[in-house]
Design a protein around this motif. Sequence first.
Motif, short mmCIF file in Angstrom:
data_model
loop_
_atom_site.label_atom_id
_atom_site.label_comp_id
_atom_site.label_asym_id
_atom_site.label_seq_id
_atom_site.Cartn_x
_atom_site.Cartn_y
_atom_site.Cartn_z
N PRO A 105 0.93 -1.12 0.10
CA PRO A 105 -0.17 0.01 0.12
C PRO A 105 0.62 1.29 0.13
N TRP A 106 2.07 1.16 0.56
CA TRP A 106 2.79 2.56 0.84
C TRP A 106 3.29 2.85 -0.71
N TYR A 107 3.71 1.67 -1.67
CA TYR A 107 4.04 1.96 -3.02
C TYR A 107 2.91 2.45 -3.87
N GLU A 108 1.62 2.13 -3.51
CA GLU A 108 0.51 2.21 -4.31
C GLU A 108 0.20 4.05 -3.79
N GLN A 109 0.57 4.33 -2.47
CA GLN A 109 0.25 6.05 -2.46
C GLN A 109 1.57 6.76 -3.18
N LEU A 110 2.72 6.05 -3.55
CA LEU A 110 3.57 6.86 -4.02
C LEU A 110 3.41 7.28 -5.60
N THR A 111 2.80 6.19 -6.18
CA THR A 111 2.69 6.20 -7.62
C THR A 111 1.60 5.65 -8.17
N ASP A 112 1.33 5.76 -9.38
CA ASP A 112 0.23 5.05 -9.84
C ASP A 112 0.79 3.87 -10.99
N VAL A 113 2.03 3.78 -11.14
CA VAL A 113 2.79 2.70 -11.85
C VAL A 113 2.29 1.33 -11.03
N ASP A 114 2.20 0.45 -11.77
CA ASP A 114 1.69 -1.06 -11.45
C ASP A 114 2.81 -1.40 -10.70
N GLY A 115 2.89 -1.72 -9.45
CA GLY A 115 4.00 -2.39 -8.75
C GLY A 115 4.40 -3.74 -9.11
N GLN A 116 3.52 -4.50 -9.46
CA GLN A 116 3.83 -6.02 -9.84
C GLN A 116 4.54 -5.90 -11.22
N TRP A 117 3.93 -5.24 -12.05
CA TRP A 117 4.61 -5.02 -13.38
C TRP A 117 6.01 -4.30 -13.25
N LEU A 118 6.33 -3.33 -12.46
CA LEU A 118 7.56 -2.77 -12.49
C LEU A 118 8.62 -3.79 -11.52
N PHE A 119 8.08 -4.26 -10.41
CA PHE A 119 9.00 -5.37 -10.11
C PHE A 119 9.51 -6.49 -11.00
N GLN A 120 8.32 -7.02 -11.58
CA GLN A 120 8.83 -8.00 -12.60
C GLN A 120 9.86 -7.62 -13.73
N SER A 121 9.48 -6.37 -14.10
CA SER A 121 10.17 -5.70 -15.14
C SER A 121 11.66 -5.58 -14.74
N LEU A 122 11.64 -5.00 -13.69
CA LEU A 122 12.96 -4.97 -13.05
C LEU A 122 13.65 -5.88 -12.96
N CYS A 123 13.32 -7.17 -12.28
CA CYS A 123 13.83 -8.50 -12.11
C CYS A 123 14.49 -8.93 -13.59
N GLU A 124 13.70 -8.93 -14.37
CA GLU A 124 14.04 -9.31 -15.75
C GLU A 124 15.08 -8.41 -16.38
N LYS A 125 15.13 -7.18 -16.22
CA LYS A 125 16.05 -6.34 -16.51
C LYS A 125 17.08 -6.53 -16.05
N TYR A 126 17.42 -6.73 -14.47
CA TYR A 126 18.60 -6.71 -14.01
C TYR A 126 19.15 -8.00 -14.21
N ARG A 127 18.35 -9.22 -14.43
CA ARG A 127 18.84 -10.65 -14.71
C ARG A 127 19.79 -10.52 -15.97
N GLU A 128 18.95 -9.65 -17.25
CA GLU A 128 19.75 -9.76 -18.43
C GLU A 128 21.02 -8.89 -18.27
N GLU A 129 21.07 -8.10 -17.49
CA GLU A 129 22.46 -7.25 -17.35
C GLU A 129 23.45 -8.06 -16.62
N PHE A 130 22.99 -8.66 -15.72
CA PHE A 130 23.88 -9.65 -15.03
C PHE A 130 24.23 -10.50 -15.75
N GLU A 131 23.60 -11.26 -16.76
CA GLU A 131 24.05 -12.34 -17.49
C GLU A 131 25.06 -11.64 -18.59
#
Length: 102
Positions: free
Chosen positions: A55-81
Amino acid sequence: MKTVSPQEAVENLCNAIIVQASRDLKDQLENLYRNPNDKSALHEVESLQKFFLGPWYEQLTDVDGQWLFQSLCEKYREEFEEKEEKKKRKAEEARRKRLGLS
């Protein structure tokens, strides 16, 4: 120094919190990729996931938190690889150079 409205100041602070959480996620995921048994890093990633889905994240922004978390995880995995592949190529080049194969 530029003067900002109170609304802009609040938006800047909200964005800074999310950016820092994203950086923390990147650091902890990199720790996990290097050492999958790192319980501390796993705990931190789980804690950050709760933040992005909470809920705190939801108060900070309208960007979907699930989408952002998954997108960041994928991006960082690709960068690490990619980073790991670069290291392997450099090590192989150095080995070949030492052996006089290049």
